[in-house]
Design an enzyme around this catalytic site. Structure first.
Site, mmCIF file in Angstrom:
data_model
loop_
_atom_site.group_PDB
_atom_site.id
_atom_site.type_symbol
_atom_site.label_atom_id
_atom_site.label_comp_id
_atom_site.label_asym_id
_atom_site.label_seq_id
_atom_site.Cartn_x
_atom_site.Cartn_y
_atom_site.Cartn_z
ATOM 1 N N SER A 89 0.840 -1.203 0.000
ATOM 2 C CA SER A 89 0.000 0.000 0.000
ATOM 3 C C SER A 89 0.867 1.243 0.000
ATOM 4 O O SER A 89 1.671 1.467 0.916
ATOM 5 C CB SER A 89 -0.914 0.008 1.224
ATOM 6 N N HIS B 55 -1.250 -1.094 -4.217
ATOM 7 C CA HIS B 55 -2.553 -0.738 -3.644
ATOM 8 C C HIS B 55 -2.562 0.766 -3.380
ATOM 9 O O HIS B 55 -1.688 1.294 -2.696
ATOM 10 C CB HIS B 55 -2.729 -1.539 -2.348
ATOM 11 N N ASP C 230 -4.676 3.929 -1.949
ATOM 12 C CA ASP C 230 -5.789 4.285 -1.063
ATOM 13 C C ASP C 230 -6.241 5.720 -1.307
ATOM 14 O O ASP C 230 -5.583 6.677 -0.882
ATOM 15 C CB ASP C 230 -5.348 4.123 0.396
ATOM 16 N N MET D 71 -8.673 8.558 -0.405
ATOM 17 C CA MET D 71 -9.549 8.920 0.726
ATOM 18 C C MET D 71 -10.034 10.359 0.578
ATOM 19 O O MET D 71 -9.258 11.248 0.197
ATOM 20 C CB MET D 71 -8.792 8.789 2.052
ATOM 21 N N HIS E 31 -8.167 1.507 -4.194
ATOM 22 C CA HIS E 31 -9.119 1.323 -3.095
ATOM 23 C C HIS E 31 -9.753 2.675 -2.785
ATOM 24 O O HIS E 31 -9.121 3.538 -2.180
ATOM 25 C CB HIS E 31 -8.361 0.760 -1.877
ATOM 26 N N MET F 27 -11.964 5.070 -0.853
ATOM 27 C CA MET F 27 -12.676 5.321 0.404
ATOM 28 C C MET F 27 -13.295 6.712 0.279
ATOM 29 O O MET F 27 -12.805 7.699 0.835
ATOM 30 C CB MET F 27 -11.704 5.194 1.583
ATOM 31 N N MET G 133 -12.043 -5.701 4.902
ATOM 32 C CA MET G 133 -11.252 -4.780 5.729
ATOM 33 C C MET G 133 -11.002 -5.436 7.087
ATOM 34 O O MET G 133 -11.946 -5.827 7.779
ATOM 35 C CB MET G 133 -11.997 -3.458 5.932
ATOM 36 N N GLY H 212 -3.060 3.878 8.000
ATOM 37 C CA GLY H 212 -2.163 2.733 8.024
ATOM 38 C C GLY H 212 -1.729 2.448 9.456
ATOM 39 O O GLY H 212 -1.998 3.240 10.378
ATOM 40 N N GLY H 213 -1.103 1.297 9.646
ATOM 41 C CA GLY H 213 -0.489 0.995 10.935
ATOM 42 C C GLY H 213 -1.434 0.623 12.059
ATOM 43 O O GLY H 213 -1.057 0.661 13.232
ATOM 44 N N ASP I 5 -7.166 -6.330 3.881
ATOM 45 C CA ASP I 5 -6.480 -5.034 3.985
ATOM 46 C C ASP I 5 -6.551 -4.517 5.413
ATOM 47 O O ASP I 5 -7.643 -4.287 5.946
ATOM 48 C CB ASP I 5 -7.161 -4.046 3.014
ATOM 49 N N GLY J 215 0.869 -2.246 4.102
ATOM 50 C CA GLY J 215 1.470 -0.924 4.029
ATOM 51 C C GLY J 215 2.639 -0.792 4.977
ATOM 52 O O GLY J 215 3.805 -0.919 4.578
ATOM 53 N N SER J 216 2.345 -0.574 6.247
ATOM 54 C CA SER J 216 3.415 -0.294 7.201
ATOM 55 C C SER J 216 4.405 -1.460 7.323
ATOM 56 O O SER J 216 5.598 -1.243 7.526
ATOM 57 C CB SER J 216 2.834 0.077 8.565
#
Ligand code: DX5
Ligand code: ZN
Length: 209
Positions: free
Chosen positions: A8, A33, A35, A37, A66, A68, A137, A144-145, A171, A193-194
């Site tokens: 991500s 990926h 994101d 938002m 993705h 959002m 999800m 993230g994280g 995810d 991601g992280s």
């Protein structure tokens, strides 16, 4: 089913995106990926079509968008023009899920529906025949994280039993340990991601496979 790892971009260095995508591709990723938002569907704001098309020039990675975003119908064409290979919309983000999925498919890109942790799998029952992928999800979307929510595993397992031929993506909170659980439950596309960006990219991607 083949396992795909989708790093991500949210956890990449935003001041150096060009080199980040080049390096993540060199490290063995096949998917990226992205994101998107809007600050309304989720509390955070990230990036949109201009950033995506700018990095599209530097990589052949499969772009897994993705969204959002509230009423994502408004931005589907932008995402296609920016270089999307698959577009995921949230079941909770539109009143007309069937119409939005058909709009995505009309552009010849893959269509996917995401389910928030509190959303039951029954919301995709009547549209599953249209879908290439379902995204479970395993955190509440926006950041993230965050920590993996283990209830996602039960959802993945039920979806895999119902839809043996559809990609199941997971995810949120994926690391070497949760990846194992998600794969056993039936997920075959793992977003991270992280975890991936927090260490040696190649070694971390390998450890998720
Ligand atoms: C969260 C995003 C995720 C995020 C995952 O809303 O949808 O794709 O980047 O980050 P990690 O892997 O750090 O949980
Ligand atoms: Zn995501």
């Amino acid at each position: 089913m083949n396992i795909h790892i989708a790093p991500s971009l949210l956890s990449a260095d935003f001041s150096d995106l060009k080199n980040e995508v080049i390096n993540i591709e060199k490290a063995g990723a096949t998917h990226l990926h992205l994101d998107v938002m809007d600050g309304a569907f989720v509390p955070n704001i990230t990036f949109g079509k201009d950033v995506i098309s700018a990095i599209r020039k530097h990589t052949k990675l499969i772009f897994d968008i993705h969204m959002m975003v509230e009423n994502p119908e408004r931005y589907i064409k932008d995402m296609v023009d920016a270089g999307a290979n698959s577009i995921t919309i949230h079941a909770e983000s539109t009143k007309h899920l069937d119409r939005a999925i058909n709009l995505i498919k009309s552009y010849g890109v893959k269509a996917c529906v995401a389910l928030n942790p509190a959303t039951p799998i029954s919301v995709v029952e009547n549209v599953a025949y249209l879908l290439d992928m379902i995204l479970v999800m395993s955190v509440n979307p926006g950041f993230g994280g965050q920590k993996f929510i283990p209830q996602a595993l039960d959802k993945i397992q039920k979806l895999r039993e119902l839809y043996p031929d559809i990609d199941i993506e997971v995810d949120g909170g994926i690391n070497d340990k949760t990846a194992k659980l998600a794969k056993t439950a039936g997920a075959n596309v793992l977003v991270a991601g992280s975890y991936v960006f927090g260490g040696d990219y190649k070694q971390r991607i390998e450890s998720l496979k």
